[in-house]
Design a protein around this motif. Structure first.
Motif, PDB file in Angstrom:
ATOM      1  N   SER A   1       0.852  -1.183   0.000  1.00  0.00           N
ATOM      2  CA  SER A   1       0.000   0.000   0.000  1.00  0.00           C
ATOM      3  C   SER A   1       0.891   1.237   0.000  1.00  0.00           C
ATOM      4  N   GLY A   2       0.278   2.410   0.221  1.00  0.00           N
ATOM      5  CA  GLY A   2       1.026   3.648   0.047  1.00  0.00           C
ATOM      6  C   GLY A   2       1.487   4.335   1.304  1.00  0.00           C
ATOM      7  N   GLY A   3       1.246   3.716   2.479  1.00  0.00           N
ATOM      8  CA  GLY A   3       1.739   4.305   3.722  1.00  0.00           C
ATOM      9  C   GLY A   3       0.975   5.513   4.206  1.00  0.00           C
ATOM     10  N   ALA A   4      -0.108   5.903   3.527  1.00  0.00           N
ATOM     11  CA  ALA A   4      -0.848   7.105   3.875  1.00  0.00           C
ATOM     12  C   ALA A   4      -1.785   6.854   5.049  1.00  0.00           C
ATOM     13  N   PHE A   5      -2.438   7.918   5.513  1.00  0.00           N
ATOM     14  CA  PHE A   5      -3.468   7.768   6.527  1.00  0.00           C
ATOM     15  C   PHE A   5      -4.636   6.968   5.961  1.00  0.00           C
ATOM     16  N   GLY A   6      -5.500   6.486   6.828  1.00  0.00           N
ATOM     17  CA  GLY A   6      -6.726   5.841   6.375  1.00  0.00           C
ATOM     18  C   GLY A   6      -6.547   4.378   6.039  1.00  0.00           C
ATOM     19  N   ILE A   7      -7.080   3.980   4.879  1.00  0.00           N
ATOM     20  CA  ILE A   7      -7.065   2.577   4.476  1.00  0.00           C
ATOM     21  C   ILE A   7      -5.641   2.055   4.352  1.00  0.00           C
ATOM     22  N   ASP A   8      -4.739   2.854   3.780  1.00  0.00           N
ATOM     23  CA  ASP A   8      -3.338   2.414   3.647  1.00  0.00           C
ATOM     24  C   ASP A   8      -2.776   2.000   5.006  1.00  0.00           C
ATOM     25  N   ALA A   9      -2.913   2.876   5.988  1.00  0.00           N
ATOM     26  CA  ALA A   9      -2.366   2.598   7.314  1.00  0.00           C
ATOM     27  C   ALA A   9      -3.046   1.392   7.945  1.00  0.00           C
ATOM     28  N   ALA A  10      -4.367   1.285   7.768  1.00  0.00           N
ATOM     29  CA  ALA A  10      -5.090   0.136   8.320  1.00  0.00           C
ATOM     30  C   ALA A  10      -4.571  -1.167   7.716  1.00  0.00           C
ATOM     31  N   ALA A  11      -4.248  -1.149   6.428  1.00  0.00           N
ATOM     32  CA  ALA A  11      -3.721  -2.339   5.766  1.00  0.00           C
ATOM     33  C   ALA A  11      -2.352  -2.715   6.330  1.00  0.00           C
ATOM     34  N   HIS A  12      -1.451  -1.744   6.423  1.00  0.00           N
ATOM     35  CA  HIS A  12      -0.111  -2.022   6.950  1.00  0.00           C
ATOM     36  C   HIS A  12      -0.180  -2.540   8.382  1.00  0.00           C
ATOM     37  N   ARG A  13      -0.986  -1.874   9.211  1.00  0.00           N
ATOM     38  CA  ARG A  13      -1.048  -2.243  10.629  1.00  0.00           C
ATOM     39  C   ARG A  13      -1.625  -3.645  10.820  1.00  0.00           C
ATOM     40  N   ALA A  14      -2.604  -3.997  10.009  1.00  0.00           N
ATOM     41  CA  ALA A  14      -3.201  -5.329  10.132  1.00  0.00           C
ATOM     42  C   ALA A  14      -2.165  -6.412   9.848  1.00  0.00           C
ATOM     43  N   VAL A  15      -1.349  -6.193   8.821  1.00  0.00           N
ATOM     44  CA  VAL A  15      -0.327  -7.186   8.467  1.00  0.00           C
ATOM     45  C   VAL A  15       0.756  -7.237   9.535  1.00  0.00           C
ATOM     46  N   LEU A  16       1.167  -6.074  10.008  1.00  0.00           N
ATOM     47  CA  LEU A  16       2.158  -6.050  11.082  1.00  0.00           C
ATOM     48  C   LEU A  16       1.639  -6.800  12.311  1.00  0.00           C
ATOM     49  N   GLY A  17       0.344  -6.658  12.571  1.00  0.00           N
ATOM     50  CA  GLY A  17      -0.253  -7.292  13.738  1.00  0.00           C
ATOM     51  C   GLY A  17      -0.234  -8.803  13.701  1.00  0.00           C
ATOM     52  N   VAL A  18      -0.216  -9.385  12.510  1.00  0.00           N
ATOM     53  CA  VAL A  18      -0.200 -10.854  12.399  1.00  0.00           C
ATOM     54  C   VAL A  18       1.179 -11.376  11.982  1.00  0.00           C
ATOM     55  N   GLY A  19       2.165 -10.483  11.959  1.00  0.00           N
ATOM     56  CA  GLY A  19       3.524 -10.913  11.636  1.00  0.00           C
ATOM     57  C   GLY A  19       3.758 -11.208  10.170  1.00  0.00           C
ATOM     58  N   GLY A  20       2.949 -10.618   9.288  1.00  0.00           N
ATOM     59  CA  GLY A  20       3.112 -10.826   7.857  1.00  0.00           C
ATOM     60  C   GLY A  20       4.074  -9.834   7.241  1.00  0.00           C
ATOM     61  N   THR A  21       4.159  -9.854   5.925  1.00  0.00           N
ATOM     62  CA  THR A  21       5.045  -8.951   5.189  1.00  0.00           C
ATOM     63  C   THR A  21       4.226  -7.880   4.507  1.00  0.00           C
ATOM     64  N   THR A  22       4.598  -6.632   4.738  1.00  0.00           N
ATOM     65  CA  THR A  22       3.927  -5.516   4.078  1.00  0.00           C
ATOM     66  C   THR A  22       4.964  -4.531   3.560  1.00  0.00           C
ATOM     67  N   ILE A  23       4.658  -3.904   2.443  1.00  0.00           N
ATOM     68  CA  ILE A  23       5.560  -2.945   1.795  1.00  0.00           C
ATOM     69  C   ILE A  23       4.810  -1.643   1.573  1.00  0.00           C
ATOM     70  N   ALA A  24       5.449  -0.533   1.915  1.00  0.00           N
ATOM     71  CA  ALA A  24       4.885   0.794   1.670  1.00  0.00           C
ATOM     72  C   ALA A  24       5.641   1.445   0.523  1.00  0.00           C
ATOM     73  N   VAL A  25       4.913   1.882  -0.491  1.00  0.00           N
ATOM     74  CA  VAL A  25       5.519   2.573  -1.631  1.00  0.00           C
ATOM     75  C   VAL A  25       5.298   4.070  -1.425  1.00  0.00           C
ATOM     76  N   LEU A  26       6.379   4.808  -1.253  1.00  0.00           N
ATOM     77  CA  LEU A  26       6.289   6.222  -0.915  1.00  0.00           C
ATOM     78  C   LEU A  26       6.361   7.114  -2.149  1.00  0.00           C
ATOM     79  N   ALA A  27       5.833   8.333  -1.999  1.00  0.00           N
ATOM     80  CA  ALA A  27       5.900   9.323  -3.073  1.00  0.00           C
ATOM     81  C   ALA A  27       7.146  10.184  -2.956  1.00  0.00           C
ATOM     82  N   GLY A  28       7.852  10.106  -1.835  1.00  0.00           N
ATOM     83  CA  GLY A  28       9.101  10.835  -1.635  1.00  0.00           C
ATOM     84  C   GLY A  28      10.225   9.870  -1.317  1.00  0.00           C
ATOM     85  N   GLY A  29      11.322  10.416  -0.822  1.00  0.00           N
ATOM     86  CA  GLY A  29      12.478   9.585  -0.523  1.00  0.00           C
ATOM     87  C   GLY A  29      12.259   8.657   0.656  1.00  0.00           C
TER      88      GLY A  29
END
Length: 401
Positions: free
Chosen positions: A172-200
């Motif tokens: 996902s994109g690491g943004a607030f809202g759905i992006d963050a909910a997606a990342h946090r859910a995966v982190l919570g179960v010990g899975g792998t998640t990747i954030a694609v950023l618009a900056g460095g």
């Protein structure tokens, strides 16, 4: 290049430094830049740009930055935050994912005002321990609005935890809202998640998600095509969306307004031939308008559970079991058996001939089925005749020859 141990070591330091320069010298990767790189190689392409010995279109695209970009310094900046530059020729370079981004190459320019079309990146700045090959080979994008409802957050958490448990990387994109909910859910179960950023990757954005993005970088990866030190702009977010779509095998939109970046990601996925899914919501919710439009007008697959995402993004033939209601002891009965069972009273009793009349079957058939129902405990024979045992008590399909 092959290392002393026989493994593929990837491009030389000089080539990697050249790619670092080339990825920063233009705002977007352009057809003219890629033509030059593929014609003379990355090192010679960099040198020609530095000398100004390129065609006019590329000269215009690189003029503002050609003397300001330092590839070596960019690599050092990345190293300071534990990042590296993944480039073509690296063992983990996702060629199959990114190559379709070159399809508009012959067009040279888009139709919105002459801005050079963003093609595949010349490199990906990769901050995190996740292996690109394994992380991207089985991956799904989950995106949506920055202002989700409680429903959207809940659905996102369920979907992402479920697909992570099935071995998928959630991108996902690491943004607030759905992006963050997606990342946090995966982190919570010990899975792998990747954030694609618009900056460095050294400027984790938004700052409100800094702690979460650091955790993503420590366990999965935070990546960007933008070099270290680059801030975010609106068009960089839009350019970023094409990478989210390209790097995944499917894109799922949970909640999105009628105009949103999530729909941009979905449009890119469709253009690249990747499947798109959308989660429906209440018809009264403005947060679900975009999802409904995708389902109605753009052939998005309706997503209601993690198994649907697995089927959408999984390998060919990897299908989900259809959803089922609560199981019943009546499930699987043939028509004759069901009619006879329904004809039996729950109290008192009835003669086989009465059951036959009520069910509309021959008396001999009624007697044969009643015998089978008795043997399974679904029917009881008492002094007053035959009656049903509870709700039928049938645990298997019964048939009549």
């Amino acid at each position: 290049m092959t290392g002393s141990d026989g493994t593929h070591a990837g491009p030389s330091p000089a080539v990697r430094e050249a790619y670092a320069y080339l990825g920063a010298v233009t705002e977007r990767p352009t057809a003219q830049l890629w033509d030059l790189v593929q014609s003379v190689g990355p090192v010679e392409a960099r040198d020609r740009i530095l000398r100004g010995r390129v065609r006019s279109a590329l000269l215009d695209q690189t003029e503002a930055r050609r003397d300001r970009v330092d590839g070596s310094r960019l690599l050092d900046s990345a190293h300071e935050v534990g990042a590296r530059l993944l480039v073509p020729g690296d063992p983990g370079w996702p060629e199959w994912s990114l190559e379709p981004l070159d399809r508009p190459r012959g067009r040279r320019r888009d139709s919105s005002g002459g801005v050079p079309t963003a093609l595949r990146p010349l490199g990906l700045w990769w901050r995190g321990p996740a292996d690109p090959v394994s992380a991207l080979s089985r991956s799904v994008a989950v995106v949506g609005t920055r202002a989700p409802t409680a429903y959207g957050r809940s659905v996102t958490a369920d979907l992402c935890a479920g697909v992570a448990a099935e071995g998928f990387t959630v991108i996902s994109g690491g943004a607030f809202g759905i992006d963050a909910a997606a990342h946090r859910a995966v982190l919570g179960v010990g899975g792998t998640t990747i954030a694609v950023l618009a900056g460095g990757v050294d400027r984790l954005y938004p700052r409100g998600n800094d702690a979460m993005l650091r955790q993503v970088a420590e366990t999965g990866a935070v990546i960007s095509e933008q070099p270290p030190g680059t801030g975010v702009t609106r068009y960089r977010f839009l350019d970023r969306n094409r990478l989210i779509a390209a790097l995944t095998t499917a894109t799922v939109v949970v909640e999105a307004a009628a105009r949103s970046g999530a729909l941009s990601t979905a449009a890119w996925a469709a253009a690249l031939g990747r499947p798109v899914g959308a989660v429906p919501g209440p018809v009264t919710s403005v947060a679900s308008v975009g999802s409904h439009l995708l389902i109605r007008d753009r052939d998005a697959v309706l997503i209601s559970r993690a198994a649907d995402v697995v089927e959408l993004a999984g390998d060919m033939g990897e299908t989900a079991e259809p959803p089922r209601g609560e199981t019943s002891t009546w499930d699987g009965l043939d028509d004759v058996t069901r009619r006879i069972l329904e004809a039996l009273p729950t109290t008192g009793g009835a003669a086989p001939s009465e059951v036959a009349v009520s069910a509309g079957v021959a008396p001999n058939t009624a007697r044969a089925v009643l015998g089978r129902l008795l043997s399974t405990g679904a029917a009881v024979r008492g002094p007053g005749g035959w009656r049903r045992a509870g709700d039928g008590g049938v645990q298997m399909s019964l048939s009549v020859d």
